[in-house]
Write a protein that holds these residues in place. Sequence first.
Motif, PDB file in Angstrom:
ATOM      1  N   GLU A   1       0.849  -1.183   0.000  1.00  0.00           N
ATOM      2  CA  GLU A   1       0.000   0.000   0.000  1.00  0.00           C
ATOM      3  C   GLU A   1       0.888   1.237   0.000  1.00  0.00           C
ATOM      4  O   GLU A   1       1.916   1.278   0.676  1.00  0.00           O
ATOM      5  CB  GLU A   1      -0.926   0.011   1.212  1.00  0.00           C
ATOM      6  CG  GLU A   1      -1.927  -1.136   1.156  1.00  0.00           C
ATOM      7  CD  GLU A   1      -3.073  -0.932   2.113  1.00  0.00           C
ATOM      8  OE1 GLU A   1      -2.966  -1.453   3.243  1.00  0.00           O
ATOM      9  OE2 GLU A   1      -4.042  -0.257   1.724  1.00  0.00           O
ATOM     10  N   VAL A   2       0.462   2.244  -0.779  1.00  0.00           N
ATOM     11  CA  VAL A   2       1.201   3.491  -0.876  1.00  0.00           C
ATOM     12  C   VAL A   2       0.235   4.652  -0.706  1.00  0.00           C
ATOM     13  O   VAL A   2      -0.922   4.573  -1.095  1.00  0.00           O
ATOM     14  CB  VAL A   2       1.957   3.610  -2.220  1.00  0.00           C
ATOM     15  CG1 VAL A   2       3.097   2.606  -2.289  1.00  0.00           C
ATOM     16  CG2 VAL A   2       1.028   3.419  -3.406  1.00  0.00           C
ATOM     17  N   CYS A   3       0.723   5.719  -0.101  1.00  0.00           N
ATOM     18  CA  CYS A   3      -0.117   6.905   0.082  1.00  0.00           C
ATOM     19  C   CYS A   3      -0.171   7.694  -1.231  1.00  0.00           C
ATOM     20  O   CYS A   3       0.601   7.432  -2.150  1.00  0.00           O
ATOM     21  CB  CYS A   3       0.430   7.765   1.215  1.00  0.00           C
ATOM     22  SG  CYS A   3       1.974   8.597   0.816  1.00  0.00           S
TER      23      CYS A   3
ATOM     24  N   LEU B   1      -2.022   4.046 -13.257  1.00  0.00           N
ATOM     25  CA  LEU B   1      -3.109   4.111 -12.285  1.00  0.00           C
ATOM     26  C   LEU B   1      -4.299   3.347 -12.851  1.00  0.00           C
ATOM     27  O   LEU B   1      -4.706   3.592 -13.991  1.00  0.00           O
ATOM     28  CB  LEU B   1      -3.515   5.561 -12.018  1.00  0.00           C
ATOM     29  CG  LEU B   1      -4.694   5.733 -11.059  1.00  0.00           C
ATOM     30  CD1 LEU B   1      -4.246   5.502  -9.623  1.00  0.00           C
ATOM     31  CD2 LEU B   1      -5.293   7.116 -11.203  1.00  0.00           C
ATOM     32  N   VAL B   2      -4.841   2.421 -12.073  1.00  0.00           N
ATOM     33  CA  VAL B   2      -6.070   1.725 -12.454  1.00  0.00           C
ATOM     34  C   VAL B   2      -7.144   2.162 -11.466  1.00  0.00           C
ATOM     35  O   VAL B   2      -7.088   1.851 -10.274  1.00  0.00           O
ATOM     36  CB  VAL B   2      -5.906   0.191 -12.458  1.00  0.00           C
ATOM     37  CG1 VAL B   2      -7.237  -0.486 -12.776  1.00  0.00           C
ATOM     38  CG2 VAL B   2      -4.837  -0.230 -13.462  1.00  0.00           C
TER      39      VAL B   2
ATOM     40  N   GLY C   1     -10.049   3.515  -0.808  1.00  0.00           N
ATOM     41  CA  GLY C   1      -9.023   2.482  -0.712  1.00  0.00           C
ATOM     42  C   GLY C   1      -9.492   1.082  -0.397  1.00  0.00           C
ATOM     43  O   GLY C   1      -8.687   0.154  -0.409  1.00  0.00           O
ATOM     44  N   GLN C   2     -10.768   0.881  -0.143  1.00  0.00           N
ATOM     45  CA  GLN C   2     -11.254  -0.454   0.204  1.00  0.00           C
ATOM     46  C   GLN C   2     -11.474  -1.336  -1.021  1.00  0.00           C
ATOM     47  O   GLN C   2     -11.018  -2.479  -1.060  1.00  0.00           O
ATOM     48  CB  GLN C   2     -12.528  -0.359   1.030  1.00  0.00           C
ATOM     49  CG  GLN C   2     -12.285   0.249   2.387  1.00  0.00           C
ATOM     50  CD  GLN C   2     -13.563   0.434   3.183  1.00  0.00           C
ATOM     51  OE1 GLN C   2     -14.672   0.348   2.670  1.00  0.00           O
ATOM     52  NE2 GLN C   2     -13.409   0.717   4.466  1.00  0.00           N
ATOM     53  N   ARG C   3     -12.164  -0.810  -2.021  1.00  0.00           N
ATOM     54  CA  ARG C   3     -12.396  -1.600  -3.241  1.00  0.00           C
ATOM     55  C   ARG C   3     -11.084  -1.850  -3.978  1.00  0.00           C
ATOM     56  O   ARG C   3     -10.859  -2.948  -4.505  1.00  0.00           O
ATOM     57  CB  ARG C   3     -13.388  -0.893  -4.175  1.00  0.00           C
ATOM     58  CG  ARG C   3     -14.808  -0.926  -3.667  1.00  0.00           C
ATOM     59  CD  ARG C   3     -15.717  -0.103  -4.543  1.00  0.00           C
ATOM     60  NE  ARG C   3     -15.427   1.318  -4.307  1.00  0.00           N
ATOM     61  CZ  ARG C   3     -15.985   2.307  -4.982  1.00  0.00           C
ATOM     62  NH1 ARG C   3     -16.816   2.061  -5.979  1.00  0.00           N
ATOM     63  NH2 ARG C   3     -15.696   3.555  -4.685  1.00  0.00           N
ATOM     64  N   SER C   4     -10.218  -0.844  -4.010  1.00  0.00           N
ATOM     65  CA  SER C   4      -8.939  -1.029  -4.706  1.00  0.00           C
ATOM     66  C   SER C   4      -8.048  -2.034  -3.978  1.00  0.00           C
ATOM     67  O   SER C   4      -7.270  -2.745  -4.617  1.00  0.00           O
ATOM     68  CB  SER C   4      -8.224   0.306  -4.899  1.00  0.00           C
ATOM     69  OG  SER C   4      -8.066   1.000  -3.685  1.00  0.00           O
ATOM     70  N   LEU C   5      -8.177  -2.141  -2.666  1.00  0.00           N
ATOM     71  CA  LEU C   5      -7.421  -3.160  -1.933  1.00  0.00           C
ATOM     72  C   LEU C   5      -7.909  -4.548  -2.335  1.00  0.00           C
ATOM     73  O   LEU C   5      -7.118  -5.461  -2.560  1.00  0.00           O
ATOM     74  CB  LEU C   5      -7.530  -2.949  -0.422  1.00  0.00           C
ATOM     75  CG  LEU C   5      -6.723  -3.925   0.444  1.00  0.00           C
ATOM     76  CD1 LEU C   5      -5.228  -3.858   0.117  1.00  0.00           C
ATOM     77  CD2 LEU C   5      -6.957  -3.626   1.926  1.00  0.00           C
TER      78      LEU C   5
ATOM     79  N   MET D   1      -0.105  -2.418  -6.408  1.00  0.00           N
ATOM     80  CA  MET D   1      -0.185  -1.845  -5.065  1.00  0.00           C
ATOM     81  C   MET D   1      -1.472  -1.045  -4.947  1.00  0.00           C
ATOM     82  O   MET D   1      -2.056  -0.624  -5.949  1.00  0.00           O
ATOM     83  CB  MET D   1       1.039  -0.977  -4.776  1.00  0.00           C
ATOM     84  CG  MET D   1       1.228   0.192  -5.716  1.00  0.00           C
ATOM     85  SD  MET D   1       2.932   0.790  -5.810  1.00  0.00           S
ATOM     86  CE  MET D   1       3.610  -0.279  -7.063  1.00  0.00           C
ATOM     87  N   ASN D   2      -1.905  -0.838  -3.731  1.00  0.00           N
ATOM     88  CA  ASN D   2      -3.135  -0.113  -3.436  1.00  0.00           C
ATOM     89  C   ASN D   2      -2.815   1.304  -2.968  1.00  0.00           C
ATOM     90  O   ASN D   2      -1.917   1.503  -2.153  1.00  0.00           O
ATOM     91  CB  ASN D   2      -3.910  -0.850  -2.340  1.00  0.00           C
ATOM     92  CG  ASN D   2      -5.187  -0.143  -1.973  1.00  0.00           C
ATOM     93  OD1 ASN D   2      -5.999   0.200  -2.830  1.00  0.00           O
ATOM     94  ND2 ASN D   2      -5.385   0.089  -0.690  1.00  0.00           N
ATOM     95  N   MET D   3      -3.579   2.285  -3.484  1.00  0.00           N
ATOM     96  CA  MET D   3      -3.440   3.659  -2.998  1.00  0.00           C
ATOM     97  C   MET D   3      -4.288   3.803  -1.732  1.00  0.00           C
ATOM     98  O   MET D   3      -5.511   3.743  -1.788  1.00  0.00           O
ATOM     99  CB  MET D   3      -3.901   4.686  -4.039  1.00  0.00           C
ATOM    100  CG  MET D   3      -3.702   6.130  -3.564  1.00  0.00           C
ATOM    101  SD  MET D   3      -4.440   7.389  -4.636  1.00  0.00           S
ATOM    102  CE  MET D   3      -3.567   7.144  -6.157  1.00  0.00           C
ATOM    103  N   GLN D   4      -3.628   4.002  -0.598  1.00  0.00           N
ATOM    104  CA  GLN D   4      -4.337   4.182   0.667  1.00  0.00           C
ATOM    105  C   GLN D   4      -5.230   5.416   0.605  1.00  0.00           C
ATOM    106  O   GLN D   4      -4.800   6.468   0.141  1.00  0.00           O
ATOM    107  CB  GLN D   4      -3.347   4.349   1.817  1.00  0.00           C
ATOM    108  CG  GLN D   4      -2.550   3.123   2.121  1.00  0.00           C
ATOM    109  CD  GLN D   4      -1.515   3.404   3.196  1.00  0.00           C
ATOM    110  OE1 GLN D   4      -0.841   4.428   3.171  1.00  0.00           O
ATOM    111  NE2 GLN D   4      -1.385   2.482   4.123  1.00  0.00           N
TER     112      GLN D   4
END
Length: 152
Positions: free
Chosen positions: A14-16, A30-31, A77-81, A96-99
């Motif tokens: 995860e990245v900010c 970016l997706v 950030g929940q759906r992308s996680l 990776m997921n954008m927090q």
Amino acid sequence: MSATVKKDLAEAREVCPTTSRRLLAEGALLVDVREPAEVDQLAFADCEQLRIPLSELERRWAEIPRDRDVILACAVGQRSLKATYWLMYQGYERVMNMQYGMQRWAACGFPVTGQAEGAPMVAGSCCDSAEPAAEGSACCDAAKAPASGCCG
């Protein structure tokens, strides 16, 4: 009797948004997994992106390249996680997921199209000030320990 195969997955990276912005400038993709109505209202800007709503991911995941860094993002950030883990299960290693997703991206003052007004702030963010976060600021640099209350 057939054996059940269990595929153990590593924890998702995860990245900010500040680190995401740097990685996007360095060539990451970016997706955006938000639904079209959400994207029509407020969208990421100034970065290469692919829009695949989470509801279409199982059908369209092959559109996502395996040979470059991919940052998945949604509203918070929940759906992308979920999408990040799903792609990891499909064998993707550079995802990776954008927090905090678009919510934090807009709050930091990063480029968007549409209306960011009324976007709620995430409590304790490094982007609480009226000024946009500095590019590569220490608080969100993945290579450094985050400052108190930042990005986490």
